[in-house]
Design a protein around this motif. Sequence first.
Motif, PDB file in Angstrom:
ATOM      1  N   ILE A  66      41.882  55.574  41.794  1.00  0.00           N
ATOM      2  CA  ILE A  66      41.829  54.402  42.078  1.00  0.00           C
ATOM      3  C   ILE A  66      41.350  54.187  40.433  1.00  0.00           C
ATOM      4  CG2 ILE A  66      39.688  52.257  42.317  1.00  0.00           C
ATOM      5  CD1 ILE A  66      40.186  53.837  45.706  1.00  0.00           C
ATOM      6  N   GLU A  67      41.452  53.256  39.883  1.00  0.00           N
ATOM      7  CA  GLU A  67      40.957  52.961  38.757  1.00  0.00           C
ATOM      8  C   GLU A  67      40.541  51.637  38.338  1.00  0.00           C
ATOM      9  OE1 GLU A  67      43.727  53.943  35.614  1.00  0.00           O
ATOM     10  OE2 GLU A  67      42.691  53.200  34.422  1.00  0.00           O
ATOM     11  N   ALA A  68      38.886  51.707  38.118  1.00  0.00           N
ATOM     12  CA  ALA A  68      38.034  50.369  37.713  1.00  0.00           C
ATOM     13  C   ALA A  68      37.226  50.361  36.282  1.00  0.00           C
ATOM     14  CB  ALA A  68      36.953  50.668  38.439  1.00  0.00           C
ATOM     15  N   ASN A  69      37.727  49.252  35.755  1.00  0.00           N
ATOM     16  CA  ASN A  69      37.818  49.004  34.957  1.00  0.00           C
ATOM     17  C   ASN A  69      36.529  48.448  34.432  1.00  0.00           C
ATOM     18  OD1 ASN A  69      39.386  51.159  33.369  1.00  0.00           O
ATOM     19  ND2 ASN A  69      40.956  48.834  33.794  1.00  0.00           N
ATOM     20  N   GLU A  70      35.653  48.578  33.193  1.00  0.00           N
ATOM     21  CA  GLU A  70      34.770  47.626  32.916  1.00  0.00           C
ATOM     22  C   GLU A  70      34.401  46.266  32.706  1.00  0.00           C
ATOM     23  OE1 GLU A  70      30.900  47.157  33.011  1.00  0.00           O
ATOM     24  OE2 GLU A  70      29.700  49.547  33.382  1.00  0.00           O
ATOM     25  N   ILE A  71      33.953  45.184  32.728  1.00  0.00           N
ATOM     26  CA  ILE A  71      34.217  43.865  31.893  1.00  0.00           C
ATOM     27  C   ILE A  71      34.210  44.079  30.354  1.00  0.00           C
ATOM     28  CG2 ILE A  71      32.836  42.028  31.131  1.00  0.00           C
ATOM     29  CD1 ILE A  71      30.750  42.445  33.845  1.00  0.00           C
ATOM     30  N   THR A  72      36.120  43.339  29.926  1.00  0.00           N
ATOM     31  CA  THR A  72      35.455  43.462  28.292  1.00  0.00           C
ATOM     32  C   THR A  72      35.695  42.290  28.641  1.00  0.00           C
ATOM     33  OG1 THR A  72      38.258  44.190  29.263  1.00  0.00           O
ATOM     34  CG2 THR A  72      36.791  46.112  28.596  1.00  0.00           C
ATOM     35  N   GLY A  73      35.388  42.271  27.095  1.00  0.00           N
ATOM     36  CA  GLY A  73      35.352  40.813  27.040  1.00  0.00           C
ATOM     37  C   GLY A  73      34.989  39.786  27.826  1.00  0.00           C
ATOM     38  N   SER A  74      36.035  39.061  27.228  1.00  0.00           N
ATOM     39  CA  SER A  74      36.295  37.785  28.244  1.00  0.00           C
ATOM     40  C   SER A  74      36.459  38.305  30.098  1.00  0.00           C
ATOM     41  CB  SER A  74      37.208  36.945  28.203  1.00  0.00           C
ATOM     42  OG  SER A  74      38.610  37.193  27.808  1.00  0.00           O
ATOM     43  N   SER A  75      37.633  39.393  29.848  1.00  0.00           N
ATOM     44  CA  SER A  75      37.710  39.677  31.856  1.00  0.00           C
ATOM     45  C   SER A  75      36.845  40.728  31.875  1.00  0.00           C
ATOM     46  CB  SER A  75      38.977  40.437  31.117  1.00  0.00           C
ATOM     47  OG  SER A  75      39.035  41.917  30.555  1.00  0.00           O
ATOM     48  N   SER A  76      36.677  40.150  33.518  1.00  0.00           N
ATOM     49  CA  SER A  76      36.211  40.685  34.425  1.00  0.00           C
ATOM     50  C   SER A  76      36.813  41.975  34.651  1.00  0.00           C
ATOM     51  CB  SER A  76      36.033  40.183  35.858  1.00  0.00           C
ATOM     52  OG  SER A  76      37.122  39.099  36.240  1.00  0.00           O
TER      53      SER A  76
END
Length: 935
Positions: free
Chosen positions: A473-483
């Motif tokens: 499972i990989e979860a990524n932080e909010i970057t710029g406009s993408s949630s």
Amino acid sequence: GIQELESRFLVPGDLLILTGNKVQMPCDAILIDGSCVVDEGMLTGESIPVTKTPLPKMESSMPWKTQSEADYKRHVLFCGTEVIQAKGACSGTVRAVVLQTGFNTAKGDLVRSILYPKPMNFKLYRDAIRFLLCLVGTATIGMIYTLCVYVLNGEPPEEVVKKALDVITIAVPPALPAALTTGIIYAQKRLKKRGIFCISPQRINVCGQLNLVCFDKTGTLTRDGLDLWGAVPCDRSGFQEVHSFVSGRSLPWGPLCAAMASCHSLILLDGTIQGDPLDLKMFEATTWEMAVSGDDFHIKGVPAHAMVVKPCKTASQVPVEGIAILHLFPFSSALQRMTVIVQEMGGDRLAFMKGAPERVASFCQPETVPTSFVSELQIYTTQGFRVIALAYKKLETDHHTTAFTRDKVEADLIFLGLLILENRLKEETKPVLEELISARIRTVMITGDNLQTAITVARKSGMVSESQQVILIEANEITGSSSASISWKLVEEKSIAHSNQDNYINIKEEVSDHGREGSYHFALSGKSFQVISQHFSSLLPKILINGTIFARMSPGQKSSLVEEFQKLDYFVGMCGDGANDCGALKMAHVGISLSEQEASVASPFTSKTPNIECVPHLIKEGRAALVTSFCMFKYMALYSMIQYVGVLLLYWETNSLSNYQFLFQDLAITTLIGVTMNLNGAYPKLVPFRPAGRLISPPLLLSVILNLLLSLAMHIAGFILVQRQPWYSMEMHSACTVQNESISKLTISPTAPEKIGSNGAFTSFENTTIWFLGTINCIIVALIFSKGKPFRQPIYKNYIFVLVLVIQLGVCLFILFADIPELYRRLDLLCTPLLWRVYITIMLSSNFIVSLVVEVSALRLLITVEAIIENQALWTTFKRGFGYQSKSQYRIWQRALADDPSWPPLNQTSSSDMPECGSGVSYSNPVFESNEEKL
Ligand SMILES: Nc1ncnc2c1ncn2[C@@H]1O[C@H](COP(=O)(O)OP(=O)(O)OP(=O)(O)O)[C@@H](O)[C@H]1O
């Protein structure tokens, strides 16, 4: 000026000057000048000395903690820890400012946490109080009955009050609370023999309830002393060929060799090099030597007492005379890296960084990191190797080292290569994990190491079986406009090209799948865990139900993961070895620290044996202690009820038991039984179900109530039958005059038996009958209630207890059948015809047989209910049949997920709808959502 003061006069703000070595810190102090090597074992259980560096000087009015560039604890000398070595900087002194004193210090915190431990909220104690209240209720009923009987019989008021109060002490045994702790005391003794120490004994009972155990990897599942397997140098063209250290060949001179020789926090203590095992192995591989610059060994531009590393005489051609370590930015688990500033003698001033490869690469100039970085890293991590990366850069020589901040030094580095360390499993790891899994106890790995390495170790250790899948499972932080986003990927098992089979325990060995829950496991990193907690909180419980591998976890994340498991109603154990596990060890229901110290305050349990064998031992002992507590509780409750019933029956005739009769029952019977009943240790096999965690559980109550009813019936029968005997109420001149007379000769008189010939006010045929019935009934109950298998050694192995019971029974039967007038007189007993004594024996034998049948069926019921609750397949049948639902959160989730065909999601990516509020998830599954509603 400088004053020499006793430590009790210290106040926050005082400036301390540390001189000499081996100083016990009397307060918490911030180091502002010089550096110290401290043994923090007392606080953390970690045996490796820690290097403390001064707080960087900053022109700012910000709080000091925010001024610290990294882990602020690296600048604090904690109260109670021992400063092994203090080294002055340029000014030659080691100075620190007092931060806290007395109970406000870290040591004070610890003492407070020992004095006022976290409430365990263990249902056992709550139930014990309820049970006591029930007994008080019963006693009240007895008191009212006594008042009525005695007042109606016209007894004097003080006699009425005395008898009524007597009932309370009989019905509520004062030793009842102590009974709950017997199991704990015996278990603690046995654990101590095995080298497992405990500073919070009430947690031993909790050990018996554990159903999930988290393990740290390095030093816990795998060996601490890692062997350096090889180095992969790199240059502009990419990674070079692997340099193997197995042959004992040292690395040719170059920046990588210099980095290995100097980028560590090792110290020279009494002529021996000490420090982190990883650092030690790396340094040893260079075959360099370590020294301290001093008067006889002075290097220009290098402060006195600086650590210097030099190539040994036999080392291959090295153009430098040595390297002086000028400044150290120490390693911290949260940062996953360390950096040093060094001075090559007659050469450049350099900075070297060593740490987790992904971390180190992120501080390097991108063009210096080979394009094959990820694939090269994977080659080694998929084989379960522990990989460390190294990087360096040149620094200007005209600045003083203190002018360099960590941010400045740790930027624009040049990537140097990888160090590959073997990560062998400890021999005990695999069998212990298998034992736990087959006992249906979940095992989870929480490590600071690389995710792929962790997955490989999980497979090799048997935590994840060969037939089970790992979903990343990989979860990524909010970057710029993408949630924030979350993705699910199946980890494919690649055939290992460079496999080094010798490193591991045979991976081909079959792992029994018996007892495994689910056929997949989730693996995620600390970063993903953080993002999921913040943005996908509704998914977190579902992930945790099958989450087994948690890698790159910082110490803080380790403890919050343990807390999340606890929220799902798991009883969580944590087994770890290092300072980075401290938080999690304290947070878990049962924290087990593998430490050389006898009893580390860092966690409730400390095992001197440095492997995870202590975990099943602790669980077994915990279960045995729980069962012991229950047995004792049941016995004490029933023993007091037997006395209560007997005394109330005798009160009917305004009679009672005499002092010696009470004394005999309390001392010769119950005390001896209480002391010996629980000497049998834990059962050596860990069975796949837990003992009931509650006192007020149906099988236990059923057994107590049925046994109580039996005793009641027997006592009433004895009481009534004795009054119907033809010889009852005959005139008694001597206790045993009827011995040889035939019963037919006895005359029947309607009057109550006379007590001539006996000196007590209690002697009566009812008293004699009730006393014999009660006393022997206590022995029967002790035998019936002593539980052996499956949680304790069989009763017959408790030789002392068996002997005590045999002697007690022998003595009682002797008193019953032997006609010794003096003994009868002292015990206020009356002699009865032989036939009546035979009747008493028959009544007791029937009671024994029926109790045995009742108890065995109650035990069966207990085991069946437990097995059904613990067994997933049987569970569904049971649930359908009886509509029974476990209230544990994790059970509720397990059932919901088992019914959800679209779980686990595979090869999908979803994103969080509401990044700001952090609660919504766009991942939607109609089946799942509808299930959720039902919960
Ligand atoms: N002495 C060290 N110097 C530099 N980097 C290190 C050092 N020790 C460990 N590391 C790196 O930091 C990472 C995190 O270390 P940490 O001590 O938190 O966990 P760990 O030792 O890998 O595993 P575990 O949590 O299972 O004990 C390691 O995986 C490694 O890459």
